[in-house]
Scaffold this motif. Structure first.
Motif, PDB file in Angstrom:
ATOM      1  N   MET A  18       0.833  -1.202   0.000  1.00  0.00           N
ATOM      2  CA  MET A  18       0.000   0.000   0.000  1.00  0.00           C
ATOM      3  C   MET A  18       0.870   1.255   0.000  1.00  0.00           C
ATOM      4  N   ASN A  19       1.898   1.251   0.840  1.00  0.00           N
ATOM      5  CA  ASN A  19       2.807   2.393   0.931  1.00  0.00           C
ATOM      6  C   ASN A  19       3.448   2.679  -0.415  1.00  0.00           C
ATOM      7  N   ASN A  20       4.037   1.657  -0.990  1.00  0.00           N
ATOM      8  CA  ASN A  20       4.744   1.855  -2.254  1.00  0.00           C
ATOM      9  C   ASN A  20       3.792   2.128  -3.408  1.00  0.00           C
ATOM     10  N   THR A 147       3.797   3.280   6.475  1.00  0.00           N
ATOM     11  CA  THR A 147       3.013   3.603   5.277  1.00  0.00           C
ATOM     12  C   THR A 147       2.417   5.005   5.392  1.00  0.00           C
ATOM     13  N   LYS A 148       1.838   5.314   6.532  1.00  0.00           N
ATOM     14  CA  LYS A 148       1.239   6.635   6.731  1.00  0.00           C
ATOM     15  C   LYS A 148       2.278   7.742   6.581  1.00  0.00           C
ATOM     16  N   VAL A 154       5.505  11.941   0.721  1.00  0.00           N
ATOM     17  CA  VAL A 154       5.587  12.000  -0.742  1.00  0.00           C
ATOM     18  C   VAL A 154       4.550  12.968  -1.314  1.00  0.00           C
ATOM     19  N   VAL A 155       3.369  13.028  -0.716  1.00  0.00           N
ATOM     20  CA  VAL A 155       2.337  13.948  -1.218  1.00  0.00           C
ATOM     21  C   VAL A 155       2.757  15.400  -0.982  1.00  0.00           C
ATOM     22  N   SER A 185       9.436  13.180   6.252  1.00  0.00           N
ATOM     23  CA  SER A 185       9.617  11.778   6.663  1.00  0.00           C
ATOM     24  C   SER A 185      10.199  11.697   8.066  1.00  0.00           C
ATOM     25  N   SER A 186      11.164  12.558   8.352  1.00  0.00           N
ATOM     26  CA  SER A 186      11.786  12.557   9.675  1.00  0.00           C
ATOM     27  C   SER A 186      10.797  12.963  10.756  1.00  0.00           C
ATOM     28  N   ILE A 187      10.008  13.989  10.465  1.00  0.00           N
ATOM     29  CA  ILE A 187       9.004  14.447  11.431  1.00  0.00           C
ATOM     30  C   ILE A 187       7.984  13.340  11.717  1.00  0.00           C
ATOM     31  N   MET A 188       7.533  12.662  10.670  1.00  0.00           N
ATOM     32  CA  MET A 188       6.540  11.603  10.841  1.00  0.00           C
ATOM     33  C   MET A 188       7.121  10.404  11.573  1.00  0.00           C
ATOM     34  N   ALA A 189       8.394  10.092  11.341  1.00  0.00           N
ATOM     35  CA  ALA A 189       9.031   8.983  12.064  1.00  0.00           C
ATOM     36  C   ALA A 189       9.047   9.268  13.565  1.00  0.00           C
TER      37      ALA A 189
END
Length: 479
Positions: A18-20, A147-148, A154-155, A185-189
């Motif tokens: 789903m992520n990819n 995935t989230k 990316v969006v 990506s870093s913030i979400m991680a």
């Protein structure tokens, strides 16, 4: 435990897929937008310096993500040590590369690369804050959360890149897009990870892992050189325009194989690590993952090669037509890259990081030597050689995996070749059935629909177990 691991693997594959899938769909849409707004030279400028930021990023990570995953029970101290090591290393590397930017520009005979390099290299500083949190999510099979975060990153980055390209920022739009992606990506991680760093700095756990991770580091650097060898040499011996045409083809190829590779990588190493005490079950899991990967990779990549010319012309206009021929070549080796990734995951899961390095490094030596010999014969010849060498190296990886876990050549061919031959036969049949169609839109959609239906029919007639398992899992998720 076996059932629990099976469920984890299935869910990991689902969310990884789903992520990819979402990332590649978003990449497809915005890749078309950017391809229409920007020129081959814009892409060439970014392609020439990509290798430097990727190597710096590898040095900053130093293989610690794989090292943490390979630990049976990593502690908070382990994660914390890796976090602070990465932050320190990334800051140091940025300072070094900041002052090396004029040398990079001199190599490519392009002064404009000095400020661009210094801007793009900020990405690995941003990324250093996410290595340990992402390793925690990866180790604990938190594929849904990964995935989230991937989709959000990316969006948001694609929207920023497209807006800047529309406003006329050229290659700066691509550079900013990559920075925003890494930053988000870093913030979400950080947001999704249950682990967070403390101010207690102790490098000793990281140093204990370094014996293993340094080989992963060296291998990652070699891999990035292998992946970018044509960008490097084309940028040096040819023009930014030529480099951009090749890079456009490589980007579309990578979108396809990353769709499969990213899905499988989400679970491969953690699963193989969990099963390494039982070699029989480990080999069984590897073979099943290999069949699943082949089932998807070969029709996807060969199918994209079938429609490459129509897609390129209709999506990003005829100015990119030289990329279409190169794309048709690249997808051949692109179909094997997810298989290589699986075999290399087995090598890493067995703790053989040294072997992992030498196989990858030897590929780089062969590729660089061939490219230096062949560049006078043109870009097409270089790409053909690049494709052939990467296919050969699939069997080099298999040779060593066979010696480690008894995965025979016959078993490997039995797991992969039926899907490769079925996909090839379907694409040839589809090409023949549609060769008389002249309208590009009709040709594109006809080939896609016919190829999908034919491949599905072949898999149903052959009663392929992987197909039925995928269908069952999808309907189970719906319920």
């Amino acid at each position: 435990m076996a059932e629990t691991l099976k469920e984890k693997t299935a869910k990991g594959l689902f969310w990884g897929g789903m992520n990819n899938f979402v990332q590649q769909v978003v990449g497809l849409v915005f890749g078309i937008i950017l391809g229409r707004l920007l020129s081959p030279s814009d892409y060439g400028m970014i392609a020439m310096i990509t290798i430097f930021s990727q190597i710096a990023n590898a040095i900053q990570n130093s293989g610690f993500g794989a090292a943490l995953t390979n630990l049976d029970h990593p502690t908070d101290e382990d994660y914390n040590s890796v976090f602070w090591f990465n932050v320190t290393a990334s800051t140091t590397m940025y300072v070094i590369l900041f002052f090396c930017a004029p040398l990079i520009a001199d190599f490519y005979h392009t002064p404009a690369l000095v400020p661009l390099s210094r801007y793009v290299f900020l990405s690995f500083v941003f990324g250093s804050f996410a290595t340990a949190p992402y390793a925690y999510l990866f180790k604990n099979f938190q594929a849904k959360l990964q995935t989230k975060s991937g989709i959000i990153a990316v969006v948001s980055s694609s929207v920023v890149g497209a807006v800047l390209a529309f406003l006329g920022f050229g290659y700066w739009a691509l550079a900013t897009q990559s920075l925003v992606f890494v930053g988000v990506s870093s913030i979400m991680a950080w947001h999704y990870s249950a682990w967070h760093p403390t101010l207690h700095i102790d490098y000793r756990p990281a140093m204990r892992m370094f014996k293993f991770s340094c080989k992963i580091l060296a291998t990652t650097i070699a891999t990035q050189i292998n992946n970018n060898v044509l960008n490097i040499l084309l940028g040096h011996y040819f023009s930014a325009h030529d480099t951009g045409n090749y890079n456009q083809a490589y980007q579309w190829d990578s979108k396809c194989f990353n769709l499969v590779q990213g899905m499988v990588n989400q679970v491969a190493q953690p699963v193989l690590v969990d099963l390494r005490s039982n070699q029989g079950r480990q080999l069984q899991a590897l073979r099943k993952l290999m069949r699943f990967t082949s089932f998807i990779a070969f029709p996807l990549l060969l199918g994209f090669g079938l429609v490459a010319r129509e897609f390129i012309v209709l999506a990003i206009t005829a100015k990119w037509l030289p990329s279409a021929e190169l794309l048709q070549l690249l997808v051949i080796s692109g179909a094997t890259i997810p298989l290589v990734s699986l075999l290399s995951s087995l090598v890493i899961s067995e703790g053989r990081s040294g072997l992992y390095f030498w196989i990858t490094a030897s590929l780089g030596v062969v590729e660089i030597g061939l490219m230096l010999l062949l560049y006078p014969y043109g870009i097409r010849t270089m790409v053909i050689a690049y494709v052939l060498v990467n296919i050969v190296w699939l069997f080099v990886w298999h040779f060593f995996v066979n010696r480690m876990v008894g995965y025979s050549l016959w078993q490997f061919l039995k797991d992969t070749m039926p899907f490769a031959l079925a996909a090839l036969g379907v694409m040839v049949a589809t090409h023949l059935l549609t060769s008389a169609i002249s309208n590009l839109w009709l040709l594109l959609f006809s080939r896609i629909i016919i190829a999908v239906l034919l491949y599905y029919a072949v898999m149903r007639v052959a009663r392929v177990k992987i197909l039925q398992e995928c269908v069952n899992f999808i309907f189970k998720k719906k319920r």
